[in-house]
Design a protein around this motif. Structure first.
Motif, PDB file in Angstrom:
ATOM      1  N   MET A 107      -5.870   4.967  15.531  1.00 44.38           N
ATOM      2  CA  MET A 107      -7.122   4.699  14.894  1.00 44.38           C
ATOM      3  C   MET A 107      -8.261   5.320  15.695  1.00 44.38           C
ATOM      4  N   GLN A 108      -8.166   5.236  17.015  1.00 43.49           N
ATOM      5  CA  GLN A 108      -9.215   5.826  17.854  1.00 43.49           C
ATOM      6  C   GLN A 108      -9.253   7.338  17.704  1.00 43.49           C
ATOM      7  N   ALA A 109      -8.082   7.974  17.649  1.00 49.24           N
ATOM      8  CA  ALA A 109      -8.032   9.434  17.498  1.00 49.24           C
ATOM      9  C   ALA A 109      -8.616   9.846  16.150  1.00 49.24           C
ATOM     10  N   PHE A 110      -8.306   9.117  15.088  1.00 55.43           N
ATOM     11  CA  PHE A 110      -8.832   9.426  13.760  1.00 55.43           C
ATOM     12  C   PHE A 110     -10.355   9.287  13.749  1.00 55.43           C
ATOM     13  N   THR A 111     -10.843   8.179  14.285  1.00 56.07           N
ATOM     14  CA  THR A 111     -12.282   7.923  14.309  1.00 56.07           C
ATOM     15  C   THR A 111     -13.014   8.981  15.126  1.00 56.07           C
ATOM     16  N   ALA A 112     -12.440   9.378  16.248  1.00 60.28           N
ATOM     17  CA  ALA A 112     -13.064  10.411  17.074  1.00 60.28           C
ATOM     18  C   ALA A 112     -13.129  11.746  16.336  1.00 60.28           C
ATOM     19  N   LYS A 113     -12.081  12.075  15.609  1.00 62.07           N
ATOM     20  CA  LYS A 113     -12.033  13.367  14.907  1.00 62.07           C
ATOM     21  C   LYS A 113     -12.915  13.393  13.667  1.00 62.07           C
ATOM     22  N   HIS A 114     -12.941  12.301  12.900  1.00 61.36           N
ATOM     23  CA  HIS A 114     -13.630  12.290  11.607  1.00 61.36           C
ATOM     24  C   HIS A 114     -14.940  11.511  11.609  1.00 61.36           C
ATOM     25  N   HIS A 115     -15.295  10.924  12.732  1.00 65.06           N
ATOM     26  CA  HIS A 115     -16.560  10.194  12.914  1.00 65.06           C
ATOM     27  C   HIS A 115     -16.697   8.990  11.985  1.00 65.06           C
ATOM     28  N   GLU A 116     -15.583   8.433  11.560  1.00 64.41           N
ATOM     29  CA  GLU A 116     -15.554   7.186  10.805  1.00 64.41           C
ATOM     30  C   GLU A 116     -14.137   6.628  10.887  1.00 64.41           C
ATOM     31  N   PRO A 117     -13.990   5.320  10.733  1.00 65.28           N
ATOM     32  CA  PRO A 117     -12.639   4.742  10.810  1.00 65.28           C
ATOM     33  C   PRO A 117     -11.811   5.118   9.589  1.00 65.28           C
ATOM     34  N   PRO A 118     -10.491   5.055   9.711  1.00 63.25           N
ATOM     35  CA  PRO A 118      -9.637   5.353   8.551  1.00 63.25           C
ATOM     36  C   PRO A 118      -9.874   4.348   7.435  1.00 63.25           C
ATOM     37  N   GLY A 119      -9.597   4.760   6.204  1.00 62.40           N
ATOM     38  CA  GLY A 119      -9.793   3.902   5.040  1.00 62.40           C
ATOM     39  C   GLY A 119      -8.776   2.783   4.948  1.00 62.40           C
ATOM     40  N   ARG A 120      -8.982   1.930   3.986  1.00 60.03           N
ATOM     41  CA  ARG A 120      -8.176   0.725   3.796  1.00 60.03           C
ATOM     42  C   ARG A 120      -6.688   1.019   3.635  1.00 60.03           C
ATOM     43  N   TYR A 121      -6.351   2.093   2.954  1.00 60.61           N
ATOM     44  CA  TYR A 121      -4.948   2.380   2.662  1.00 60.61           C
ATOM     45  C   TYR A 121      -4.341   3.410   3.609  1.00 60.61           C
ATOM     46  N   ALA A 122      -5.045   3.774   4.647  1.00 64.26           N
ATOM     47  CA  ALA A 122      -4.575   4.808   5.571  1.00 64.26           C
ATOM     48  C   ALA A 122      -3.271   4.408   6.264  1.00 64.26           C
ATOM     49  N   ALA A 123      -3.135   3.168   6.661  1.00 70.97           N
ATOM     50  CA  ALA A 123      -1.928   2.736   7.379  1.00 70.97           C
ATOM     51  C   ALA A 123      -0.689   2.854   6.489  1.00 70.97           C
ATOM     52  N   GLY A 124      -0.794   2.451   5.231  1.00 69.16           N
ATOM     53  CA  GLY A 124       0.334   2.572   4.310  1.00 69.16           C
ATOM     54  C   GLY A 124       0.699   4.015   4.036  1.00 69.16           C
ATOM     55  N   ALA A 125      -0.321   4.847   3.855  1.00 66.25           N
ATOM     56  CA  ALA A 125      -0.076   6.275   3.621  1.00 66.25           C
ATOM     57  C   ALA A 125       0.553   6.917   4.845  1.00 66.25           C
ATOM     58  N   TYR A 126       0.079   6.548   6.025  1.00 65.34           N
ATOM     59  CA  TYR A 126       0.631   7.088   7.268  1.00 65.34           C
ATOM     60  C   TYR A 126       2.100   6.683   7.419  1.00 65.34           C
ATOM     61  N   ASP A 127       2.391   5.411   7.176  1.00 62.14           N
ATOM     62  CA  ASP A 127       3.778   4.940   7.292  1.00 62.14           C
ATOM     63  C   ASP A 127       4.693   5.647   6.298  1.00 62.14           C
ATOM     64  N   ALA A 128       4.243   5.799   5.051  1.00 64.92           N
ATOM     65  CA  ALA A 128       5.064   6.470   4.039  1.00 64.92           C
ATOM     66  C   ALA A 128       5.327   7.918   4.443  1.00 64.92           C
ATOM     67  N   ALA A 129       4.291   8.603   4.916  1.00 70.64           N
ATOM     68  CA  ALA A 129       4.455   9.997   5.336  1.00 70.64           C
ATOM     69  C   ALA A 129       5.398  10.101   6.532  1.00 70.64           C
ATOM     70  N   GLN A 130       5.253   9.221   7.517  1.00 71.32           N
ATOM     71  CA  GLN A 130       6.111   9.268   8.695  1.00 71.32           C
ATOM     72  C   GLN A 130       7.567   8.991   8.331  1.00 71.32           C
ATOM     73  N   LEU A 131       7.791   8.056   7.413  1.00 68.20           N
ATOM     74  CA  LEU A 131       9.146   7.738   6.983  1.00 68.20           C
ATOM     75  C   LEU A 131       9.787   8.943   6.304  1.00 68.20           C
ATOM     76  N   LEU A 132       9.074   9.550   5.362  1.00 67.98           N
ATOM     77  CA  LEU A 132       9.633  10.713   4.653  1.00 67.98           C
ATOM     78  C   LEU A 132       9.770  11.931   5.556  1.00 67.98           C
TER      79      LEU A 132
END
Length: 95
Positions: free
Chosen positions: A1-26
């Motif tokens: 979350m810190q790396a995302f916020t540092a890169k994009h200057h805002e925290p990840p969105g509400r569904y970012a964790a689910g999307a990240y998990d789905a992508a990592q699994l696939l």
């Protein structure tokens, strides 16, 4: 979350964790050189998988195993920006 916020200057969105998990699994399955739909389905049956949001398992029909589902509660104004945020300690487990 810190790396995302540092890169994009805002925290990840509400569904970012689910999307990240789905992508990592696939991506993990594809990284094992599984390239067919049937191969991906079969790989999902060999869980449970430990991902950012917790442990998940799938049934032989491809559905999430009910014992591995957690429902997180969102409430307006619960994060530092005043937007809706996840309350991580408030979860309902189905069994």
């Amino acid at each position: 979350m810190q790396a995302f916020t540092a890169k994009h200057h805002e925290p990840p969105g509400r569904y970012a964790a689910g999307a990240y998990d789905a992508a990592q699994l696939l991506l993990g399955i594809i990284g094992q050189r599984v390239m067919t739909r049937g191969g991906v389905q079969e790989s999902l049956w060999h869980g449970p998988f430990t991902l950012m949001q917790g442990r998940f398992a799938f049934t032989g029909t491809g559905d999430l195993d009910r014992a591995s589902i957690a429902v997180n509660v969102y409430r307006r104004g619960t994060d530092s920006t005043g937007r809706s945020g996840m309350l991580p300690l408030t979860a309902i487990r189905f069994s």
